[in-house]
Design an enzyme around this catalytic site. Sequence first.
Site, short mmCIF file in Angstrom:
data_model
loop_
_atom_site.label_atom_id
_atom_site.label_comp_id
_atom_site.label_asym_id
_atom_site.label_seq_id
_atom_site.Cartn_x
_atom_site.Cartn_y
_atom_site.Cartn_z
N LYS A 118 0.86 -1.18 0.00
CA LYS A 118 0.00 0.00 0.00
C LYS A 118 0.90 1.23 0.00
CE LYS A 118 -4.14 -1.58 2.48
NZ LYS A 118 -4.99 -1.30 3.67
N ASP A 215 -16.40 -2.59 9.78
CA ASP A 215 -16.55 -2.49 8.32
C ASP A 215 -16.45 -3.87 7.69
OD1 ASP A 215 -17.13 -1.01 6.09
OD2 ASP A 215 -15.07 -0.41 5.68
#
Length: 432
Positions: A118, A215
């Site tokens: 990332k 989430d």
Amino acid sequence: LLNKMIINHSCPGCPLFRKSARQGVKVPVSSGTLHIHAQSSFYVQHGVRFNGKPVSDLRCKGVRKDAPILYPPTKMDHFGFAQGFHNKYEVNEFLGSGTFGSVHVATHKDTGERFAVKVAVKRRIGTYLQHDFVKRIQHEVDMYNHLGKSLNVVHMYDVFEDDKHVYLVMDLCSGGELWGRIKRGQYNEQNAARIISEILRTIAQCHSRGVVVRDVKPENFLFQDESPSSPLKMIDFGIAEYCAPHQQLHDRAGTALYCAPELLKGNYSFKADVWSAGVIAYELIADRMPFEDDDGGMLVSSLRTTRRNLSNKDIFHAILYRPLDFERPPWPSISDSAKDLVQRLLTRNPDERPTALEALHHPWLEAAAADANSTRRSGWLSSRSSSSSGLRDVCGRVQGAGGGLWEANPSNMSHLWRLCGIWCLVQGLCMA
């Protein structure tokens, strides 16, 4: 002093606009909400004050009562992570991007091992890092370190930074999103049970470490590889939160379609994740969402067409008040045990909803796991029988080739057979 103000945001009555205008500050807002732009430096840089207070001490009253404080820049110009990412890794193909940054394949230059990395562009206000960016990076790094290495959670191996970027080196999952496989069509019960078990196992692992994910949704699960039996791994803990066993959380966070009723009410704990798992379980089996609309039809009749075209108001109303459908197809053809689990996961009262660990011991999931293990054992026994037969033939040929070996020194053949037995055992364990 004020040439023009472009007002196109979610809180047109916001005092930040009115008082900025009176103080002669032009507000460069073309989209999004005001507090995001204020957070990114504008009001702090221009010294806008309200009733004698700096903007960093205020909340945007036009959004909601619990809107985040508008943070000034930090006093940090770097995190203190390791340097030299490009000395150790070669960045290869692009995989995707999001609000966090971009994701690429990275190859370790010494070992050739492939990872996902990332890459987040550092957000600054002047020379200092932006407060919410620092908070997000530190939180995610801390969360991955806290959860550690697990079968169902993507592992973070290292973190690097340079003047412009932060690099998170992670497990590479090449099998695609769970959402991608859901869109291909309805799962049969056995396959759905395996996926649901892995999702619940992931949630249970997080809960055992005192983490509420907040989430849980198909987009946040990736398959490790493209094989049908590939394990699932959860990839995003950006809004996960620490929680003590009897603690209640109050800030609302998550993706609308997967929010639990108690989360929308602002008083929730670990079982909010279990509700989200129930919504995914319903999706896997029925190929739609479980909520009815005001007219008694399905709020989302097809996941491949209308899942993303709903207002949050409609979604929240359905989650809180509308009936959950277990009558329309395919539910009449689904086993009672499978239906029972999904209904339990989607119990609106969290006190009556099972924990993730309790749900893992539901008879439907345990029966599906037993069937899968039985299939694997039968395949292993068949393969082992064939391998053992072949091994006996090989050993027989060795004995024949040895001529008088058996007669001359029987202990030699005894030793050979012991080695053959050990080889069979090792082969059997590997195949299992």
